[in-house]
Write a protein that holds these residues in place. Structure first.
Motif, short mmCIF file in Angstrom:
data_model
loop_
_atom_site.label_atom_id
_atom_site.label_comp_id
_atom_site.label_asym_id
_atom_site.label_seq_id
_atom_site.Cartn_x
_atom_site.Cartn_y
_atom_site.Cartn_z
N UNK A 3 31.66 31.53 17.99
CA UNK A 3 31.49 31.50 19.25
C UNK A 3 32.47 31.38 20.42
N UNK A 4 33.34 29.62 19.44
CA UNK A 4 34.05 29.79 19.83
C UNK A 4 34.52 28.65 19.11
N UNK A 5 36.59 28.29 19.09
CA UNK A 5 37.16 27.47 18.63
C UNK A 5 37.76 26.53 19.05
N UNK A 24 35.15 27.39 32.60
CA UNK A 24 36.34 27.84 31.92
C UNK A 24 34.50 28.26 30.88
N UNK A 25 33.57 28.06 30.81
CA UNK A 25 32.41 28.62 30.03
C UNK A 25 32.16 29.72 29.37
N UNK A 26 32.52 29.47 28.04
CA UNK A 26 32.32 30.54 26.58
C UNK A 26 30.54 30.97 26.91
N UNK A 27 30.03 32.03 27.45
CA UNK A 27 28.56 32.80 28.27
C UNK A 27 28.16 33.43 26.65
N UNK A 28 27.21 32.53 26.09
CA UNK A 28 26.28 32.58 25.48
C UNK A 28 26.29 32.06 24.00
N UNK A 29 27.73 30.85 24.36
CA UNK A 29 27.85 30.90 23.08
C UNK A 29 26.87 29.55 22.32
N UNK A 30 26.49 29.61 20.59
CA UNK A 30 26.01 29.48 19.98
C UNK A 30 26.22 28.19 19.05
N UNK A 31 27.54 28.70 18.60
CA UNK A 31 28.35 28.18 17.45
C UNK A 31 29.64 28.16 17.69
N UNK A 32 29.92 26.81 17.52
CA UNK A 32 31.34 26.09 18.06
C UNK A 32 31.98 25.70 16.89
N UNK A 70 31.20 21.76 12.35
CA UNK A 70 30.94 22.90 12.84
C UNK A 70 29.49 22.96 13.56
N UNK A 71 29.22 22.95 14.64
CA UNK A 71 28.25 23.14 16.01
C UNK A 71 27.45 23.59 16.29
N UNK A 72 26.01 23.34 16.86
CA UNK A 72 25.46 24.58 16.84
C UNK A 72 24.29 24.21 17.76
N UNK A 73 24.10 25.42 19.18
CA UNK A 73 23.43 25.27 20.25
C UNK A 73 21.67 25.20 19.88
N UNK A 74 20.83 23.72 20.07
CA UNK A 74 19.52 23.84 19.52
C UNK A 74 18.75 25.10 20.24
#
Length: 380
Positions: free
Chosen positions: A274-276, A353-361, A376-380
């Motif tokens: 979702x973002x890098x 600057x929020x990336x909406x709906x970001x779950x994986x970065x 790689x990070x993941x929203x819990x």
């Protein structure tokens, strides 16, 4: 093996602090991260500290002298631009191995001003001075020109990276420079090493960032899961062997190797991101890393920057922090600052600057030498 979580993270506003010590900068970031987790240094079982320039000065111990010496083990890391990410990975591995439940990772650097590069050569003829190939502007000029030779990438496309990242920085209160730079201004700026103008080069700044890592059992026991971010993958590599001229190194191999390993660990692909936050030490570097990280096919990076897909609001936002080009690049801090940026978005706390709906970065840093780290990070 336990999953590992970022349960606290923060960074200081990057800038220049000639009147401060490296220990005080690292200590400030450490306290911010501990406060973010609602913990103290007394809760930490180990400290992993990244600092590149003062690698023999035991900077981790200097940080503890600022925030509390509790007798915990300290590991100091130096790994070029991947220094902070290496310290983070050491902490991740220690928890993964079951050694600890709570560790503190700090990255800090005081850079000063001026040119980086021109590595020392102990034996034989140095290509520097003969070919002018070892300073970082020269390396990344070659990277860009080689991409242009193969795929027709234009000066304007490289410059658009800086326009994008400088715009993103205006939304980040912790970035060093928060200024818009229109395309014409970027292209007309002082030429450093074609095709990179001055506004296409990263900023040497002082900075510090920190992260508190926890095992799953500790995060649950302490009630920290609601804002925890899972570390789904951690990869660190060096260059694989290839038959090549070492005065014009293959800058792509390490990143491709690290990305492949991180995606393997995570069980994901570039299409899931979702973002890098990637290593835009020069505008040319961001372009080639689009392809190295699988964000587009080889030869398509110029089209990707033209399309706007890597801008905030696009398909795959890249360097929404402003990146190294405007947030700044304190070598030892950059890797953990990237972790902070991703975590902030995955928590939904990035504000304008929020990336909406970001779950994986995905975060990426690469140091000439070469060391490359991808997380790689993941929203819990």
């Amino acid at each position: 093996m336990t999953d590992v979580y970022v349960v606290g993270t923060d960074m200081i506003k990057f800038g220049r602090f000639p009147d401060r010590t490296v220990g005080s900068l690292g200590g400030e970031a450490a306290l911010l991260a501990l406060d973010d987790a609602g913990l103290t240094i007394k809760d930490m079982q180990a400290l992993y500290c990244g600092n590149n320039i003062l690698a023999n000065r035991m900077v981790g111990q200097q940080v503890l002298r600022e925030i509390g010496q509790t007798g915990i083990p300290v590991v100091n890391c130096a790994n070029a631009c991947a220094t902070g990410a290496t310290a983070f990975r050491e902490g991740w591995m220690a928890i993964k191995a079951g050694m600890y439940d709570l560790v503190l990772c700090v990255g800090v650097e005081q850079m000063g001003k001026g040119l980086l590069g021109s590595a020392e050569v102990e034996d034989g003829l140095s290509p520097e001075g003969v070919l002018g190939s070892i300073t970082t502007p020269s390396v990344f000029a070659h990277v860009g020109m080689e991409h242009s030779r193969k795929y027709g990438t234009t000066f304007e496309q490289f410059a658009k990276v800086s326009v994008k990242n400088h715009h993103h920085s205006t939304l980040n209160p912790k970035a060093m420079y928060r200024i818009e730079t229109p395309l014409e201004q970027v292209m007309a700026a002082e030429m450093i090493s074609y095709p990179n103008t001055k506004l296409m080069c990263s900023v040497n700044v002082d900075g510090a960032a920190a992260a508190v890592l926890a095992s799953e059992s500790a995060a649950k026991r302490l009630g920290l899961m609601s804002r925890a971010v899972r570390v789904r993958a951690s990869a660190l590599v060096s260059d694989p062997f290839s038959e090549r001229n070492l005065t014009t190194p293959d800058f792509n191999a390490a990143t491709r190797l690290a990305a492949a390993e991180a995606f393997r660990q995570a069980g994901l692909g570039a299409e899931d991101l979702d973002l890098v936050e990637l290593h835009d030490c020069f505008a040319t570097a961001e372009i080639v890393h689009y392809e190295n990280l699988g964000l587009c096919a080889d030869g398509e990076a110029g089209r990707l920057i033209d399309s706007g897909e890597t801008e905030l609001g696009g398909r795959i936002p890249v360097n929404v922090s402003g990146g190294l080009l405007s947030k700044g690049h304190p070598l030892g801090a950059t890797g953990i600052a990237n972790i902070y940026e991703l975590s902030t978005h995955l928590r939904g706390e990035a504000g304008a600057r929020q990336v909406e709906g970001a779950r994986i970065g995905l975060s990426h840093v690469v140091g000439l030498g070469t060391a490359c780290a991808v997380h790689v990070l993941e929203k819990v």
